[in-house]
Design an enzyme around this catalytic site. Structure first.
Site, PDB file in Angstrom:
ATOM      1  N   ARG A 235      39.331  39.143  36.741  1.00 55.00           N
ATOM      2  CA  ARG A 235      39.408  39.935  37.963  1.00 55.00           C
ATOM      3  C   ARG A 235      38.513  39.301  39.031  1.00 55.00           C
ATOM      4  NH1 ARG A 235      43.377  41.510  36.399  1.00 55.00           N
ATOM      5  NH2 ARG A 235      44.226  43.613  36.195  1.00 55.00           N
ATOM      6  N   GLU A 264      43.665  40.768  47.112  1.00 49.30           N
ATOM      7  CA  GLU A 264      44.951  40.101  46.891  1.00 49.30           C
ATOM      8  C   GLU A 264      46.051  40.844  47.650  1.00 49.30           C
ATOM      9  OE1 GLU A 264      45.618  39.875  42.664  1.00 49.30           O
ATOM     10  OE2 GLU A 264      43.724  38.827  42.294  1.00 49.30           O
ATOM     11  N   HIS A 283      47.569  34.899  41.035  1.00 47.73           N
ATOM     12  CA  HIS A 283      47.510  35.841  39.913  1.00 47.73           C
ATOM     13  C   HIS A 283      48.689  35.621  38.955  1.00 47.73           C
ATOM     14  CE1 HIS A 283      45.676  40.009  38.879  1.00 47.73           C
ATOM     15  NE2 HIS A 283      46.151  39.453  37.781  1.00 47.73           N
TER      16      HIS A 283
END
Length: 317
Positions: A235, A264, A283
């Site tokens: 994360r 994000e 991601h």
């Protein structure tokens, strides 16, 4: 029963739900349309999300019919687990379904840092033949430090060992005789600082919570080797991003591979995007075709089990 899917879900999982008799509405962009999402929630008996959908108190209060929430992945920082528990809404995660894909991403990052084939390819296409410039390093005998020693770290360690790497790990919740230590030969260290000082590569494998927020910061960057690389597939909030930028600019460390960042998608003026030594990806560590299919099918099967009153090993609350 009606199920709403608010983010990317592989088709075979959706088809599996339909085969089992559910009505499925799917909009992979719905997580970014908050007001529309809130108006739709009262209609659905179950919801399936990824990491962008904010399942907060407002969300849960609106989802009055919801009997279960499926999470296409394992990170849970976007879901109010206590709020869901208070409303007796089970939350199901895709336990370990993408662990192999994330582990292989970490290996790819270390290989890229050691032998940058994409840069060599680009240079040759410009008419050059810089063999000395592209002399790289072997992974063998390099030290990989794993911060967090869960299932993904376990799989990373097995692959790193196959490359002849030395693997050390820090995790205050892992005992000396747990399988991740005994089956992979990871050498445990008692202090994060010791891991940072020893490692050539540092890979993050911890959840984002109050105790891990900005776990890697200015103080910790000063402990790392000058040629060290930081890899984060966990994360974004675990790393203090401005401190990382400062450390790379000051040549305290060689660089970083970030698959996750605090905000994000990335902001246009993010300083992370200005440094070539910080490699970014959107991601995707857990997004392989195989992992997508496993994740979707697991959530479909476990969602069906829970909605029918059964017990799921993937329930997290």
């Amino acid at each position: 029963m009606k199920i709403l899917v608010t983010e990317l879900m592989w088709g075979d999982g959706i088809e599996e739900l339909k085969k089992r008799g559910y009505s499925v509405d799917y909009d992979m962009e719905l997580s970014r349309k908050r007001e529309e999402l809130l108006t739709l929630l009262p209609e659905y008996d179950a919801l399936i999300v990824r990491n962008e959908t904010k399942v907060d108190s407002e969300f849960l209060e609106t989802a009055k019919k919801t009997q279960a929430i499926g999470r296409l992945g394992v990170g849970l920082d976007n879901i109010d687990l206590q709020g869901a528990k208070e409303r007796n809404i089970p939350v199901i995660s895709a336990r370990n379904a993408n662990a192999t894909s994330v582990a292989e991403y970490v290996m790819a990052a270390m290989l890229d840092a050691s032998r940058s084939l994409s840069e060599a390819d680009a240079d040759v296409r410009q008419g050059n033949w810089n063999r000395k410039f592209f002399t790289g390093n072997e992974l063998g005998n390099r030290t990989l430090g794993l911060v967090g020693m869960g299932e993904i770290a376990h799989r990373v360690a097995k692959r790193a060992k196959a490359f002849g790497m030395n693997v050390i790990g820090f995790d205050p919740f892992v005992a000396p005789f747990d399988h991740v230590v005994q089956e992979t030969g990871i050498r445990q260290v008692n202090k994060l600082e010791d891991l940072l000082k020893e490692s050539d590569f540092i890979s993050m494998h911890v959840p984002l919570m109050k105790s891990t927020k900005h776990l890697i910061n200015r103080k910790n960057f000063s402990l790392m080797k000058q040629h060290a690389y930081l890899i984060n597939t966990a994360r974004g909030g675990i790393i203090h991003e401005q401190d990382l930028v400062n450390a790379v600019e000051a040549n305290q460390i060689a660089g970083a591979y970030l698959d996750v960042i605090e905000k994000e998608p990335i902001e246009k003026d993010s300083p992370l995007a200005l440094l070539k030594s910080i490699r970014l990806s959107p991601h995707i560590a857990g997004l392989t075709i195989e992992a997508q299919s496993r994740t979707a099918m697991l959530i479909a099967e476990e969602m069906d089990r829970v909605l029918k009153g059964g017990h799921s090993l993937c329930r997290v609350n």
